[in-house]
Write a protein that holds these residues in place. Structure first.
Motif, PDB file in Angstrom:
ATOM      1  N   GLY A 274       4.760  -1.577   4.659  1.00 15.45           N
ATOM      2  CA  GLY A 274       6.097  -1.531   5.249  1.00 15.45           C
ATOM      3  C   GLY A 274       6.666  -2.925   5.471  1.00 15.45           C
ATOM      4  O   GLY A 274       7.856  -3.174   5.222  1.00 15.45           O
ATOM      5  N   GLU A 275       5.826  -3.854   5.918  1.00 17.00           N
ATOM      6  CA  GLU A 275       6.286  -5.229   6.131  1.00 17.00           C
ATOM      7  C   GLU A 275       6.597  -5.922   4.806  1.00 17.00           C
ATOM      8  O   GLU A 275       7.536  -6.717   4.716  1.00 17.00           O
ATOM      9  CB  GLU A 275       5.213  -6.005   6.900  1.00 17.00           C
ATOM     10  N   ILE A 276       5.801  -5.610   3.776  1.00 14.98           N
ATOM     11  CA  ILE A 276       6.048  -6.208   2.465  1.00 14.98           C
ATOM     12  C   ILE A 276       7.406  -5.783   1.923  1.00 14.98           C
ATOM     13  O   ILE A 276       8.203  -6.606   1.452  1.00 14.98           O
ATOM     14  CB  ILE A 276       4.926  -5.812   1.481  1.00 14.98           C
ATOM     15  N   THR A 277       7.706  -4.479   1.993  1.00 11.24           N
ATOM     16  CA  THR A 277       8.997  -3.988   1.487  1.00 11.24           C
ATOM     17  C   THR A 277      10.160  -4.481   2.350  1.00 11.24           C
ATOM     18  O   THR A 277      11.250  -4.721   1.843  1.00 11.24           O
ATOM     19  CB  THR A 277       9.002  -2.450   1.432  1.00 11.24           C
ATOM     20  N   LYS A 282       9.186  -5.738  -4.185  1.00 15.31           N
ATOM     21  CA  LYS A 282       9.366  -4.480  -4.904  1.00 15.31           C
ATOM     22  C   LYS A 282       8.000  -3.915  -5.267  1.00 15.31           C
ATOM     23  O   LYS A 282       7.259  -4.505  -6.051  1.00 15.31           O
ATOM     24  CB  LYS A 282      10.203  -4.714  -6.165  1.00 15.31           C
ATOM     25  N   LEU A 283       7.684  -2.777  -4.675  1.00 17.77           N
ATOM     26  CA  LEU A 283       6.425  -2.098  -4.981  1.00 17.77           C
ATOM     27  C   LEU A 283       6.597  -1.264  -6.244  1.00 17.77           C
ATOM     28  O   LEU A 283       7.703  -0.807  -6.552  1.00 17.77           O
ATOM     29  CB  LEU A 283       6.016  -1.201  -3.813  1.00 17.77           C
ATOM     30  N   PRO A 284       5.508  -1.039  -6.983  1.00 12.34           N
ATOM     31  CA  PRO A 284       5.621  -0.240  -8.215  1.00 12.34           C
ATOM     32  C   PRO A 284       6.070   1.187  -7.959  1.00 12.34           C
ATOM     33  O   PRO A 284       6.776   1.770  -8.782  1.00 12.34           O
ATOM     34  CB  PRO A 284       4.198  -0.298  -8.799  1.00 12.34           C
ATOM     35  N   ILE A 285       5.643   1.775  -6.845  1.00 12.64           N
ATOM     36  CA  ILE A 285       6.084   3.113  -6.455  1.00 12.64           C
ATOM     37  C   ILE A 285       6.274   3.138  -4.948  1.00 12.64           C
ATOM     38  O   ILE A 285       5.999   2.147  -4.265  1.00 12.64           O
ATOM     39  CB  ILE A 285       5.071   4.207  -6.878  1.00 12.64           C
ATOM     40  N   ALA A 286       6.711   4.263  -4.416  1.00 13.05           N
ATOM     41  CA  ALA A 286       6.990   4.369  -2.988  1.00 13.05           C
ATOM     42  C   ALA A 286       5.710   4.181  -2.170  1.00 13.05           C
ATOM     43  O   ALA A 286       4.598   4.443  -2.639  1.00 13.05           O
ATOM     44  CB  ALA A 286       7.617   5.723  -2.679  1.00 13.05           C
ATOM     45  N   TRP A 368      -3.893  -3.779  -7.103  1.00 17.58           N
ATOM     46  CA  TRP A 368      -3.180  -3.650  -5.828  1.00 17.58           C
ATOM     47  C   TRP A 368      -4.009  -2.864  -4.816  1.00 17.58           C
ATOM     48  O   TRP A 368      -3.979  -3.136  -3.618  1.00 17.58           O
ATOM     49  CB  TRP A 368      -1.796  -3.023  -6.021  1.00 17.58           C
ATOM     50  N   MET A 369      -4.766  -1.869  -5.289  1.00 15.72           N
ATOM     51  CA  MET A 369      -5.553  -1.052  -4.377  1.00 15.72           C
ATOM     52  C   MET A 369      -6.648  -1.887  -3.698  1.00 15.72           C
ATOM     53  O   MET A 369      -6.865  -1.794  -2.491  1.00 15.72           O
ATOM     54  CB  MET A 369      -6.173   0.119  -5.131  1.00 15.72           C
ATOM     55  N   LEU A 370      -7.327  -2.711  -4.488  1.00 17.62           N
ATOM     56  CA  LEU A 370      -8.361  -3.576  -3.925  1.00 17.62           C
ATOM     57  C   LEU A 370      -7.749  -4.643  -3.032  1.00 17.62           C
ATOM     58  O   LEU A 370      -8.251  -4.922  -1.936  1.00 17.62           O
ATOM     59  CB  LEU A 370      -9.156  -4.228  -5.059  1.00 17.62           C
ATOM     60  N   ILE A 416      -8.217 -12.633  -4.907  1.00 16.68           N
ATOM     61  CA  ILE A 416      -7.826 -11.270  -5.285  1.00 16.68           C
ATOM     62  C   ILE A 416      -6.558 -10.857  -4.535  1.00 16.68           C
ATOM     63  O   ILE A 416      -5.655 -10.237  -5.115  1.00 16.68           O
ATOM     64  CB  ILE A 416      -8.980 -10.297  -4.994  1.00 16.68           C
ATOM     65  N   ILE A 417      -6.479 -11.200  -3.250  1.00 17.69           N
ATOM     66  CA  ILE A 417      -5.282 -10.877  -2.467  1.00 17.69           C
ATOM     67  C   ILE A 417      -4.057 -11.600  -3.029  1.00 17.69           C
ATOM     68  O   ILE A 417      -2.974 -11.018  -3.162  1.00 17.69           O
ATOM     69  CB  ILE A 417      -5.504 -11.228  -0.984  1.00 17.69           C
ATOM     70  N   SER A 418      -4.224 -12.876  -3.382  1.00 16.17           N
ATOM     71  CA  SER A 418      -3.108 -13.643  -3.951  1.00 16.17           C
ATOM     72  C   SER A 418      -2.648 -13.047  -5.274  1.00 16.17           C
ATOM     73  O   SER A 418      -1.447 -12.940  -5.547  1.00 16.17           O
ATOM     74  CB  SER A 418      -3.536 -15.105  -4.164  1.00 16.17           C
ATOM     75  N   GLU A 419      -3.598 -12.633  -6.098  1.00 14.03           N
ATOM     76  CA  GLU A 419      -3.258 -12.021  -7.385  1.00 14.03           C
ATOM     77  C   GLU A 419      -2.498 -10.711  -7.172  1.00 14.03           C
ATOM     78  O   GLU A 419      -1.566 -10.406  -7.914  1.00 14.03           O
ATOM     79  CB  GLU A 419      -4.540 -11.783  -8.178  1.00 14.03           C
ATOM     80  N   MET A 420      -2.896  -9.944  -6.146  1.00  7.89           N
ATOM     81  CA  MET A 420      -2.201  -8.710  -5.848  1.00  7.89           C
ATOM     82  C   MET A 420      -0.751  -8.979  -5.454  1.00  7.89           C
ATOM     83  O   MET A 420       0.160  -8.289  -5.902  1.00  7.89           O
ATOM     84  CB  MET A 420      -2.937  -7.976  -4.723  1.00  7.89           C
ATOM     85  N   PHE A 421      -0.518  -9.995  -4.638  1.00  4.39           N
ATOM     86  CA  PHE A 421       0.844 -10.325  -4.224  1.00  4.39           C
ATOM     87  C   PHE A 421       1.691 -10.774  -5.404  1.00  4.39           C
ATOM     88  O   PHE A 421       2.879 -10.428  -5.494  1.00  4.39           O
ATOM     89  CB  PHE A 421       0.832 -11.392  -3.147  1.00  4.39           C
TER      90      PHE A 421
END
Length: 425
Positions: A274-277, A282-286, A368-370, A416-421
């Motif tokens: 929620g904070e990211i959006t 932009k997330l890939p899905i809701a 993104w899940m990890l 891994i977290i940075s790559e996800m962002f």
């Protein structure tokens, strides 16, 4: 003609690392009683073992494998692998786990209370497998698939029964013995399933595990934690003179169930997304779709298994602490009549939280899940996320007790977290 040329019989001895619950469909004692035979002894049917193994091999019923298939135009083959029921070697310890469905604000949902019977961790048992090898079979490929199954069990990726994604049904192969029967010793096959015929057989487990070209289906995460205070995951005492509430126990050890961790982590991930959006990403899905994919859902005729698996954690080196408390009326700011109760908790313990993420077909989904799981685990590790009950008074708070490891490697979570962002923004 494709006749059988040999039979290989395996005696597989196992031990459950976590509780297991194979429901009989009956609800005489709990909402989900454990499956038992006519004499009242619990067992696990061979069909449950076969289903878990076939699912792990990722073979559909129409795809050829050692467990048979059915193709189009009447093509197909019966299973070459026969699996017996899993029987326990000694008297098992049964217990009851209470559960309650909570909403997003950690408030119980009306009529959301349930319980289930479980067999506690440490239970030992055995089962037999028989591989029938025919003239036209690829024996090497069949043995490769079997070795993959044995490795998958010992990696914690094949589990049995209910609540598998929340820590139940985890087991390990303790020993593995094999006997081969062909035209030279076929008369000995009559004794293949007699226990005394296996007394002097050599353990071949290491041979099968090392000879397997294994490819993991999951990414495993281990987080060493230390309790900063107490923990409160309650079970209700039923014995006279015992405290009214005690910390949840299994085989004599205080534990934190995977469902308690999962609920807290899911809520934190929802908040993070929620904070990211809110900051324009932009997330890939809701957000809800992301949560459903990660933690699973059941809605009408649709369902999705959780792709994040969280184990039950045993608390070591903890000290029991009995507390006498009383309920307070918030309106009157006074003690309520009959509200005196006693509780036993555990303080200052150490534990390892183990979680896993299923590797998805789309690498982006895995990434993104990890990554989002690691963000929540970092909050848990640093005391920003608490678990269990009475968190408002300091229960369920942790601090680091070692390095977070991903597939055995330390110090890689930030990357891994940075790559996800980078993939989400």
């Amino acid at each position: 003609m494709n006749s059988i040329i040999k039979r290989k019989v395996f005696l597989v001895r196992i031990q459950f690392i976590s509780p297991v619950s194979i429901s009989s469909g009956e609800n005489e004692w709990t909402d989900a009683d454990v499956l038992r035979d006519f004499d009242g002894n619990p067992f696990i049917p061979g069909s449950s073992l076969a289903g878990a193994m076939r699912a792990y091999l990722n073979k559909k019923k129409t795809q050829p494998c050692l467990m048979g298939y059915s193709g189009a135009f009447s093509e197909g083959k019966m299973s070459s692998l026969y699996i017996s029921d899993l029987n326990f070697d000694e008297k098992t310890v049964a217990g009851v786990r209470d559960g309650v469905k909570l909403n997003e604000k950690k408030v119980s949902v009306t009529e959301g209370k349930y319980d289930r019977e479980v067999l506690e961790a440490g239970s030992k048992g055995h089962f037999y497998m028989e591989l029938a090898v025919r003239q036209k079979d690829d024996e090497e490929q069949m043995e490769e698939e079997l070795a993959t199954v044995f490795r998958g069990i010992n990696e914690g990726e094949i589990r049995l029964g209910g609540k598998k994604t929340r820590g139940f049904g985890k087991l390990a192969v303790v020993s593995l013995a094999v006997r081969t029967f062909d035209k030279n010793n076929y008369l000995e096959y009559a004794k293949a399933y007699r226990e005394d015929a296996w007394e002097k057989r050599q353990d071949e487990l290491d041979k099968w595990l090392q000879g397997c070209a294994f490819q993991k289906r999951m990414i495993h995460v281990e987080v060493p934690l230390r309790l900063k205070g107490g923990i409160s995951v309650r079970q209700y005492a039923a014995r006279k003179n015992e405290p009214d509430f005690t910390q949840l126990m299994d085989h004599g050890v205080p534990v934190i169930p995977g469902s308690s961790f999962a609920g807290a982590i899911r809520h934190r991930i929802q908040k993070i997304l929620g904070e990211i959006t809110a900051n324009g990403a932009k997330l890939p899905i809701a957000v809800q779709a992301l949560l459903d994919n990660a933690f699973g859902y059941v809605e009408g005729n649709g369902a999705c298994v959780s792709n994040i698996i969280i184990d039950e954690a045993e608390i070591e080196e903890a000290r029991p602490l009995t507390i006498v408390r009383t309920g307070i009326s918030r309106f009157e700011a006074a003690v309520r009549d009959g509200a005196l109760y006693k509780e036993r908790t555990y303080v200052d313990g150490r534990l390892k939280l183990r979680a896993a993420v299923r590797i998805q077909k789309n690498p982006e989904d895995t990434r993104w899940m990890l990554g989002i799981l690691l963000l929540a685990l970092k909050d848990l590790q640093n005391g920003f996320l608490s678990v269990g009950g009475q968190t408002a008074v300091g229960r369920g708070v942790f601090e680091p007790d070692g390095e977070l490891r991903i597939d055995g490697k330390a110090g890689i979570e930030d990357g891994i977290i940075s790559e996800m962002f980078r993939s989400l923004v």
